[in-house]
Motif scaffolding. Structure first.
Motif, PDB file in Angstrom:
ATOM      1  N   GLN A 147       3.686   3.917  -1.794  1.00 27.61           N
ATOM      2  CA  GLN A 147       3.837   4.463  -3.154  1.00 27.61           C
ATOM      3  C   GLN A 147       4.458   3.446  -4.105  1.00 27.61           C
ATOM      4  O   GLN A 147       3.905   3.135  -5.171  1.00 27.61           O
ATOM      5  N   GLU A 206      -7.775   9.694  -2.349  1.00 25.48           N
ATOM      6  CA  GLU A 206      -7.135   8.671  -3.173  1.00 25.48           C
ATOM      7  C   GLU A 206      -8.056   8.267  -4.310  1.00 25.48           C
ATOM      8  O   GLU A 206      -9.230   7.964  -4.092  1.00 25.48           O
ATOM      9  N   TYR A 210      -6.300   1.558  -5.417  1.00 29.92           N
ATOM     10  CA  TYR A 210      -5.299   1.399  -6.473  1.00 29.92           C
ATOM     11  C   TYR A 210      -4.955  -0.069  -6.746  1.00 29.92           C
ATOM     12  O   TYR A 210      -4.162  -0.341  -7.650  1.00 29.92           O
ATOM     13  N   LEU A 211      -5.494  -0.988  -5.955  1.00 32.71           N
ATOM     14  CA  LEU A 211      -4.975  -2.357  -5.943  1.00 32.71           C
ATOM     15  C   LEU A 211      -5.963  -3.394  -6.461  1.00 32.71           C
ATOM     16  O   LEU A 211      -5.904  -4.559  -6.064  1.00 32.71           O
ATOM     17  N   LEU A 251       1.352   9.681  -5.316  1.00 33.39           N
ATOM     18  CA  LEU A 251       0.983   8.766  -4.231  1.00 33.39           C
ATOM     19  C   LEU A 251       1.911   8.892  -3.030  1.00 33.39           C
ATOM     20  O   LEU A 251       1.728   8.195  -2.037  1.00 33.39           O
ATOM     21  N   MET A 300      -5.853   2.978   0.305  1.00 37.92           N
ATOM     22  CA  MET A 300      -4.976   2.654  -0.813  1.00 37.92           C
ATOM     23  C   MET A 300      -5.461   1.482  -1.657  1.00 37.92           C
ATOM     24  O   MET A 300      -4.975   1.278  -2.770  1.00 37.92           O
ATOM     25  N   THR A 301      -6.388   0.693  -1.158  1.00 31.91           N
ATOM     26  CA  THR A 301      -6.871  -0.437  -1.961  1.00 31.91           C
ATOM     27  C   THR A 301      -7.594   0.021  -3.221  1.00 31.91           C
ATOM     28  O   THR A 301      -7.806  -0.782  -4.131  1.00 31.91           O
ATOM     29  N   VAL A 339       2.291   0.134  -4.665  1.00 34.07           N
ATOM     30  CA  VAL A 339       1.156   0.320  -5.576  1.00 34.07           C
ATOM     31  C   VAL A 339       1.621   0.350  -7.029  1.00 34.07           C
ATOM     32  O   VAL A 339       1.088  -0.357  -7.904  1.00 34.07           O
ATOM     33  N   ARG A 382       0.847  -2.608  -9.872  1.00 35.12           N
ATOM     34  CA  ARG A 382       0.081  -2.325 -11.092  1.00 35.12           C
ATOM     35  C   ARG A 382       0.889  -2.662 -12.341  1.00 35.12           C
ATOM     36  O   ARG A 382       0.352  -3.169 -13.329  1.00 35.12           O
ATOM     37  N   THR A 418       0.806  -1.220   0.000  1.00 34.94           N
ATOM     38  CA  THR A 418       0.000   0.000   0.000  1.00 34.94           C
ATOM     39  C   THR A 418       0.841   1.272   0.000  1.00 34.94           C
ATOM     40  O   THR A 418       0.298   2.370  -0.012  1.00 34.94           O
TER      41      THR A 418
END
Length: 327
Positions: A12, A318, A45-46, A172, A42-43, A15, A19, A10
């Motif tokens: 910077q 976010e 982004y995940l 991020l 932060m999820t 993430v 990705r 989680t």
């Protein structure tokens, strides 16, 4: 399909790396600390990452994670990340940045002996190990972890390597880091929500890069035919004053010094005035990986300021829309 295990997913770098690996069609498992305050935010982004709870200092838990996930590659990105705050809590810094790495390497070796799996291991090392602040708890712990990686590679034949990371930024980046502090302040002042930014030594000089560039190099290091420790940086130096001017220009504010307040207490107990990546080491990295950092700092700062302006105006902290564009 290659399975990757990323500690600190989680953050910077976690993430952005996750990705990038998902985009290759690979499986990505990422760890977060139990009851992590960052996890929910932060999820966003995940999507596609298998997120599991793991306390970095739990050696037995890491061994169990290896058995259950069976990763082909491990990226250890979780750490105590602040040089400044490491002085206040040296024991915790050592536990996270040194002892946990030694325990992980031991677990990987045991896992190899039991299963015959040649898991590849990446350690996020730091340029601070080689600056003038090598006496900081942060630098000492990171240096010990790098030495352990070298020992695992040279004495035990493990595909293990350390990426010596110079500072790297993205939208991020957490607000506790000085570059994000500056971009957030520029956005707040531009929107009339603050009047000034308080900083310490503006002559600190660093090789700041785009985080997206550096995580690409991390993946290439574990793709390589042979493991080796490499310096990851851009080769371009900027002062913190340069960062300040870039951010305030991006926010449309003009001369940044009219908004600046100086606070000597923000200067670290021990610091490196200039921390540059040796040109010979960067040439070795380019030769080994066919990689070089390519995103100008001005582009990175502009992305960060634009994201912070949107955050403040929308109230959404976010969002995938804040992810950096590669240039």
């Amino acid at each position: 399909m290659t399975t990757h295990l990323i500690t600190g997913v989680t953050g910077q770098d976690g993430v952005l790396l996750a990705r990038a690996l998902l985009a290759r069609g690979d499986r990505v498992v990422g760890t977060v600390r139990p009851q992590s305050p960052q996890r929910a935010a932060m999820t966003v982004y995940l999507d596609g990452v298998e997120v599991v709870e793991h306390e970095l200092t739990d050696a037995a838990g890491f061994a169990a994670l290896l058995a259950s996930v069976a990763p082909d590659r491990i990226y250890n990105l979780a750490a105590h990340t602040s040089v400044g705050s490491s002085w206040a809590d040296p024991e915790r810094t050592r536990a996270f940045n040194q002892d946990a790495v030694l325990a992980q390497l031991d677990a990987v070796l045991v896992h190899r002996a039991r299963t015959g799996t040649d898991t590849r291991y990446f350690q996020a090392s730091s340029a601070e190990e080689h600056g003038h602040a090598t006496d900081s708890p942060y630098a000492l712990a990171k240096a010990a972890a790098t030495a352990a990686v070298m020992d695992a590679r040279e004495q035990h034949g493990l595909f293990a390597c350390a990426g010596v990371l110079h500072p790297h930024e993205s939208p991020l980046r957490r607000r506790g880091f000085v570059v994000r502090k500056i971009t957030r302040a520029a956005a707040e002042i531009a929107l009339g929500r603050a009047e000034s930014v308080t900083l310490g030594n503006l002559e600190v000089t660093r090789d700041w890069s785009a985080a997206a560039d550096l995580v690409a190099a991390m993946a290439l290091m574990l793709d390589a035919d042979q493991p080796t420790d490499l310096v990851l940086a851009s080769g371009v130096l900027h002062t913190l004053h340069d960062v300040l001017e870039l951010a305030f220009t991006a926010a449309g504010l003009g001369d940044a010094t009219q908004y600046l307040t100086h606070d000597a207490t923000l200067v670290r107990p021990s610091d490196t005035s200039v921390l540059a990546a040796p040109p010979a080491e960067l040439a070795r990295t380019e030769q080994a990986l066919g990689w070089r950092a390519s995103t100008p700092l001005a582009t990175v700062i502009d992305q960060m300021v634009m994201a912070d302006l949107t955050r403040l105006e929308s109230g959404v902290e976010e969002s995938p829309s804040y992810l950096p564009n590669r240039h």
